[in-house]
Enzyme design. Sequence first.
Site, PDB file in Angstrom:
ATOM      1  N   HIS A 131      38.760  47.181  45.888  1.00  0.00           N
ATOM      2  CA  HIS A 131      37.599  47.809  46.513  1.00  0.00           C
ATOM      3  C   HIS A 131      36.405  47.725  45.566  1.00  0.00           C
ATOM      4  O   HIS A 131      36.525  48.031  44.379  1.00  0.00           O
ATOM      5  CB  HIS A 131      37.877  49.288  46.827  1.00  0.00           C
ATOM      6  CG  HIS A 131      39.064  49.500  47.715  1.00  0.00           C
ATOM      7  ND1 HIS A 131      40.344  49.465  47.237  1.00  0.00           N
ATOM      8  CD2 HIS A 131      39.153  49.734  49.047  1.00  0.00           C
ATOM      9  CE1 HIS A 131      41.190  49.677  48.248  1.00  0.00           C
ATOM     10  NE2 HIS A 131      40.494  49.840  49.347  1.00  0.00           N
ATOM     11  N   LYS A 157      44.299  43.182  50.336  1.00  0.00           N
ATOM     12  CA  LYS A 157      43.203  43.872  51.018  1.00  0.00           C
ATOM     13  C   LYS A 157      41.977  43.845  50.112  1.00  0.00           C
ATOM     14  O   LYS A 157      42.034  44.309  48.969  1.00  0.00           O
ATOM     15  CB  LYS A 157      43.572  45.321  51.331  1.00  0.00           C
ATOM     16  CG  LYS A 157      42.422  46.095  51.981  1.00  0.00           C
ATOM     17  CD  LYS A 157      42.692  47.595  52.033  1.00  0.00           C
ATOM     18  CE  LYS A 157      41.480  48.356  52.543  1.00  0.00           C
ATOM     19  NZ  LYS A 157      41.642  49.819  52.384  1.00  0.00           N
TER      20      LYS A 157
END
Length: 234
Positions: A131, A157
């Site tokens: 992230h 991700k």
Amino acid sequence: MNPSKGEVKEFLQKPRYVCASIFHENGADMIKSAAAAMISGADLVEIRLDALTELDPEGVRDLLKQIPHPLIATNRMKGEGGFFQGSETERIEVLLAAAEWADYVDVELQTRDKYISEIIKASKSTIISYHNFQETPPRDELFRIARMATAEGDLAKLAVMPQKMQDTLTVLEVVCRCENTIAIAMGKLGSYTRVVAPLLGSPITYASLEGEIAPGQLDIKTTREILDVFINRR
């Protein structure tokens, strides 16, 4: 070379899951929201364990066994937008406890290698995540991150903050070229990628039940309707 009809059909038949992010300070509200999310059209729920004001391994086991739905367990570190207050060892202990009940455990790529190995060994499946709430790294760097993450876990991700439209297109290119990769451009500028990325192959997209948990999240109903029109046609 154009894809054959068979290849197109196979691509469209691959499942794309809508995951509802659940973020509450107490377990009772998490259990309630998880049930509501599934009724609203989610395929699975992400339980943000770092949101809980009281958090210990035994409590996590007790909470997750009361959620009879497919779930991702996350105990997000502060450096990547999380709220966990304890030590890194304590954070990993919580994730290891969650691994007994979760379908996926999400652990950050920057976590120490020995901890990632322990979580992979204990989990049914893992999402290795990255992230960046400040920017979108260059394309080659995102490719490198995706390769590193999928080399470790079942899914990668990547969630990044775009500064310009080109950044959002870079995120979608990552989805197209990297298998088993969830990629999201956050914020208002990138919100459209949350429904376009699944159309290009991202296996999971994240949606909200009661207001966005991450910048730019759409609600479950809107996300579900768009995907049903383009992919999950009945």
